[in-house]
Design a protein around this motif. Sequence first.
Motif, PDB file in Angstrom:
ATOM      1  N   ALA A 246       0.859  -1.182   0.000  1.00 43.38           N
ATOM      2  CA  ALA A 246       0.000   0.000   0.000  1.00 43.38           C
ATOM      3  C   ALA A 246       0.895   1.231   0.000  1.00 43.38           C
ATOM      4  O   ALA A 246       1.906   1.268   0.705  1.00 43.38           O
ATOM      5  N   ALA A 247       0.534   2.226  -0.797  1.00 42.43           N
ATOM      6  CA  ALA A 247       1.407   3.388  -0.936  1.00 42.43           C
ATOM      7  C   ALA A 247       0.600   4.671  -1.037  1.00 42.43           C
ATOM      8  O   ALA A 247      -0.494   4.686  -1.607  1.00 42.43           O
ATOM      9  N   ASP A 248       1.163   5.741  -0.480  1.00 42.76           N
ATOM     10  CA  ASP A 248       0.597   7.078  -0.637  1.00 42.76           C
ATOM     11  C   ASP A 248       1.006   7.607  -2.004  1.00 42.76           C
ATOM     12  O   ASP A 248       2.194   7.640  -2.341  1.00 42.76           O
ATOM     13  N   ILE A 249       0.040   8.051  -2.787  1.00 41.56           N
ATOM     14  CA  ILE A 249       0.318   8.408  -4.184  1.00 41.56           C
ATOM     15  C   ILE A 249       1.241   9.615  -4.297  1.00 41.56           C
ATOM     16  O   ILE A 249       2.105   9.667  -5.186  1.00 41.56           O
ATOM     17  N   MET A 250       1.110  10.597  -3.395  1.00 40.04           N
ATOM     18  CA  MET A 250       1.976  11.769  -3.484  1.00 40.04           C
ATOM     19  C   MET A 250       3.409  11.412  -3.108  1.00 40.04           C
ATOM     20  O   MET A 250       4.369  11.927  -3.705  1.00 40.04           O
ATOM     21  N   SER A 251       3.564  10.514  -2.148  1.00 43.26           N
ATOM     22  CA  SER A 251       4.917  10.130  -1.748  1.00 43.26           C
ATOM     23  C   SER A 251       5.659   9.427  -2.870  1.00 43.26           C
ATOM     24  O   SER A 251       6.886   9.502  -2.970  1.00 43.26           O
ATOM     25  N   LEU A 252       4.898   8.741  -3.750  1.00 43.12           N
ATOM     26  CA  LEU A 252       5.540   8.001  -4.841  1.00 43.12           C
ATOM     27  C   LEU A 252       6.193   8.929  -5.858  1.00 43.12           C
ATOM     28  O   LEU A 252       7.006   8.481  -6.671  1.00 43.12           O
ATOM     29  N   VAL A 253       5.849  10.211  -5.816  1.00 38.51           N
ATOM     30  CA  VAL A 253       6.514  11.170  -6.694  1.00 38.51           C
ATOM     31  C   VAL A 253       7.993  11.284  -6.312  1.00 38.51           C
ATOM     32  O   VAL A 253       8.867  11.454  -7.177  1.00 38.51           O
ATOM     33  N   LEU A 254       8.305  11.158  -5.021  1.00 32.37           N
ATOM     34  CA  LEU A 254       9.683  11.274  -4.535  1.00 32.37           C
ATOM     35  C   LEU A 254      10.323   9.937  -4.193  1.00 32.37           C
ATOM     36  O   LEU A 254      11.556   9.808  -4.259  1.00 32.37           O
ATOM     37  N   ASP A 264       4.551  -7.269  -6.101  1.00 30.27           N
ATOM     38  CA  ASP A 264       3.723  -7.826  -7.173  1.00 30.27           C
ATOM     39  C   ASP A 264       2.486  -6.980  -7.416  1.00 30.27           C
ATOM     40  O   ASP A 264       1.990  -6.893  -8.534  1.00 30.27           O
ATOM     41  N   VAL A 265       1.981  -6.375  -6.349  1.00 34.32           N
ATOM     42  CA  VAL A 265       0.757  -5.558  -6.391  1.00 34.32           C
ATOM     43  C   VAL A 265       1.014  -4.284  -5.600  1.00 34.32           C
ATOM     44  O   VAL A 265       1.645  -4.325  -4.535  1.00 34.32           O
ATOM     45  N   VAL A 266       0.559  -3.163  -6.122  1.00 37.33           N
ATOM     46  CA  VAL A 266       0.632  -1.886  -5.400  1.00 37.33           C
ATOM     47  C   VAL A 266      -0.729  -1.209  -5.501  1.00 37.33           C
ATOM     48  O   VAL A 266      -1.334  -1.177  -6.585  1.00 37.33           O
ATOM     49  N   PHE A 267      -1.212  -0.677  -4.379  1.00 40.48           N
ATOM     50  CA  PHE A 267      -2.497   0.025  -4.398  1.00 40.48           C
ATOM     51  C   PHE A 267      -2.461   1.179  -3.407  1.00 40.48           C
ATOM     52  O   PHE A 267      -1.559   1.288  -2.571  1.00 40.48           O
ATOM     53  N   GLY A 268      -3.447   2.021  -3.504  1.00 48.03           N
ATOM     54  CA  GLY A 268      -3.597   3.136  -2.579  1.00 48.03           C
ATOM     55  C   GLY A 268      -4.742   4.013  -3.026  1.00 48.03           C
ATOM     56  O   GLY A 268      -5.490   3.668  -3.939  1.00 48.03           O
ATOM     57  N   SER A 269      -4.869   5.158  -2.388  1.00 48.69           N
ATOM     58  CA  SER A 269      -5.920   6.112  -2.743  1.00 48.69           C
ATOM     59  C   SER A 269      -5.328   7.231  -3.580  1.00 48.69           C
ATOM     60  O   SER A 269      -4.234   7.720  -3.294  1.00 48.69           O
TER      61      SER A 269
END
Length: 959
Positions: A246-254, A264-269
């Motif tokens: 599970a990941a925070d979408i804004m954090s994935l920018v950095l 294998d799977v990544v999800f979040g809001s």
Amino acid sequence: MTQTIKQLEHGESFIERHIGPSAEERQQMLEIVGAKTLNQLTELIVPADIQLPYPPATGDAQTEHQALAELKSIASQNQRYKSYIGMGYNAVLTPPVILRNMLENPGWYTAYTPYQPEVSQGRLEALLNFQQMTQDLTGLDLASASLLDEATAGAEAMAMAKRASKLKQANSFFVADDVHPQTIDVIKTRAETFGFNVIVGKAKQALDNSDLFGILVQLSGTTGELHDYTDLLNQLKSRGVITSVAADIMSLVLLESPAAMGADVVFGSSQRFGVPMGYGGPHAAFFACKDEFKRSMPGRIIGVSKDAAGNTALRMAMQTREQHIRREKANSNICTSQVLLANIAGFYAVYHGPVGLTRIAQRIHRLTDILAAGLQLQGITLRHATWFDTLCVEVADKPAVLTRALSFGVNLRADLDGAVGITLDEATTVDDLNTLFDILLAKETAMDIDALDRQCMAQSHSIPASLLRKSAILTHPVFNSYHSETEMMRYMHRLERKDLALNQAMIPLGSCTMKLNAAAEMIPITWPEFAELHPFCPPEQAAGYQILIAQLSQWLAQITGYDAVCMQPNSGAQGEYAGLLTIRRYHESRGQGDRYICLIPSSAHGTNPASAQMAGMAVVVVACDKQGNIDLTDLREKAQQAGDKLSCIMVTYPSTHGVYEETIREVCTIVHQFGGQVYLDGANMNAQVGITTPGYIGADVSHLNLHKTFSIPHGGGGPGMGPIGVKMHLAPFVPGHSVVQIDGVTNRLGAVSAAPFGSASILPISWMYIHMMGAEGLKMASQVAILNANYIAKRLSPSYPVLYSGHDGLVAHECILDIRPLKEECGITEMDIAKRLIDYGFHAPTMSFPVAGTLMVEPTESESKAELDRFIEAMLAIRNEIRRVQAGEWPLDDNPLVNAPHIQTELVQEWLHPYSRDLAVFPSQAVLNNKYWPTVKRLDDVYGDRNLFCSCVPMASYQ
């Protein structure tokens, strides 16, 4: 002056705005149908033993301005505190160009799910952008077009891991203990019905368990700590365990992509990409996986295909309508996703682009660093040494800190032992930091923000070097071309023009109820009093929401004949699942937990068996007779065979065949005799409101599609709301929530959605609809929906046989046109008619459901007689075109139907067809006056599935 003041005021009634045909037109239509009044028509069609003696007491109709003023007063009781609670919900700055041109634009929010891709190319491209954004940020091969919310995406990840795992004997799913609590809650609920064992613990403890088929960890834990899970995930993958992050979408920018760690799977809001918190929703979850798992993926995927002319065109791939095909074997019961919200998030990424998103993410992180540095300088202890936007602050006197925060109009996260949580966002300002320092330090300490900023620039280690993103993101031109408002506005408008929505024409889909979504109903959803609230804020701050939810629940209970309503399910399919879960828990409370058989008529909507399977039930199909009614003899036999294993029956009323079955009370009695419960699917509630109720009929639980009957728009494929109404004996067993206690519910856990009241911010739409219609208007809406359907059936029956009707030859709110005889006679199919209707400016009716080779038409009450006549004339003109094929005037392989739809570019090409250009694109005067141009020809579905490609294509491909 011949009218009283009351009569003059009644003239402002919303009822006549919502209902399409005028009083005079209704009389003309009644004459054709064979009735004198709407009440007489109702008496002819609806079985006498289920007709209500009087409509539900939902009050008098209000004008638009009266209802808006009352709702504004209610909204004002919500308190707009600044919430730093986090837990997957953040304040946002929605770009006004997106707010005005999409969220407030009926060209975007009134479209239907893109089952007809030729009239959906705009939103399909927008969804493809969302998928590309998800793939870039997660680093994975394939992304879906959105799921309902982050918590249900977590449950779907677990279910997918079990399907994809080669460790068939393994039955445990491990969840790290710093995953958001609401996600753990929903996962436990889903695991209970699937029979999985959920283990919650420190992530590294997963290595000690040999029974795992899957694991879920969170890249940025719920208290803010960042994790490099590379070693852990690779060790588990070597054992065959499916790994989910599970990941925070804004954090994935950095941050480095989870795929690079071995996920294998990544999800979040995707909520914080421009979608307001709205007290919990609606918000689109993103979901991505490796290519090898594509056949097990839940939800919808947009794929690139070709049209009949060989041009690039988009469509829904693989899962398009898998519930109807695979039923209880479907990957999920998802029917509605969050298309409108996914498109907002995708456009947010398009508008800001990689440079803008990086600036926003860096600013959020820098503010967090500054806050952390200032606190540490003052001797405050932070629980973690790493973070992106969330700090877990150790406090000695927590009640005092929380009280002080409230005095500043601030909410901090309060459920942490010995600490408070603070999550910053794009709306946070430097002034906000000073306020937070005052709250946490209990004194007005003048912090030098600039000095702290310089310190953080020089020596911040809150994101370890190993976790910093190394790969470029959002390199496709679409994310690098539309950063001025002018260009963004034109891009969004260009996509909008490709689609057919209710602002263009009637959408006559059966079982989907595409009715008016009035502007007055939509206005409140953007009011900040509703939009800005965090779903886990103190309940006293959400007093307005509590009033609205209580009133709407009361109205819905009266309208359905039930005793209580649960607002949590955020789609119709989730409502089905929640209702069945409620039945299951009720049986267990009585020591009858081994009741597991669910009876479902063969005509049922495909989500019914899929939901039953998700609820841990075994599906037994009940036959229907030649008239489409439930076969009572077969029902008795199946119920008797099930005996004390019978859990329930799922029925739709009026039936999926568009008829009021006269034996519905007997169906309920038979099931109750054997100890089962009756689940009445609310899909066709638009033909019940004010006339009868599920509770009066004898049902125990129903879900309500608020995005159908109660005027929430379909949003191009979502959002939806699927609250359930229940009888008193079931009320204690509806879904609860782990974070927010819900009154009257015995389960502290057992949630089916991330937020306690689901997609709360769209509930004002249904509140407005019910209040403006009043009891009188609600009943009239149902009656006119029935009138409109019968008017179409009567006018079209000489040319297209109506497959099912009651004993009086009348239908309910929809009718099924049988195209099979035409196919047998001349080869023209329901698909050909559906595509030809596009040339006439209409979305197609529902194809081949519930019967293959048919078209199911539901006009709703909102369509005017003029629009109904336009549709009828189009269908009759198409029938004449079919006659010309039958007569041999046009060959079967080259006529306006099999070549439909026709596009503009064909007009400037050599014309070799045996019919004229005029007939192809301007087949009626109505079309000549107001032409809708599809941008692609008929899609090649086979090509799209054989050559699965679900990423953005070069811009030149769209030229």
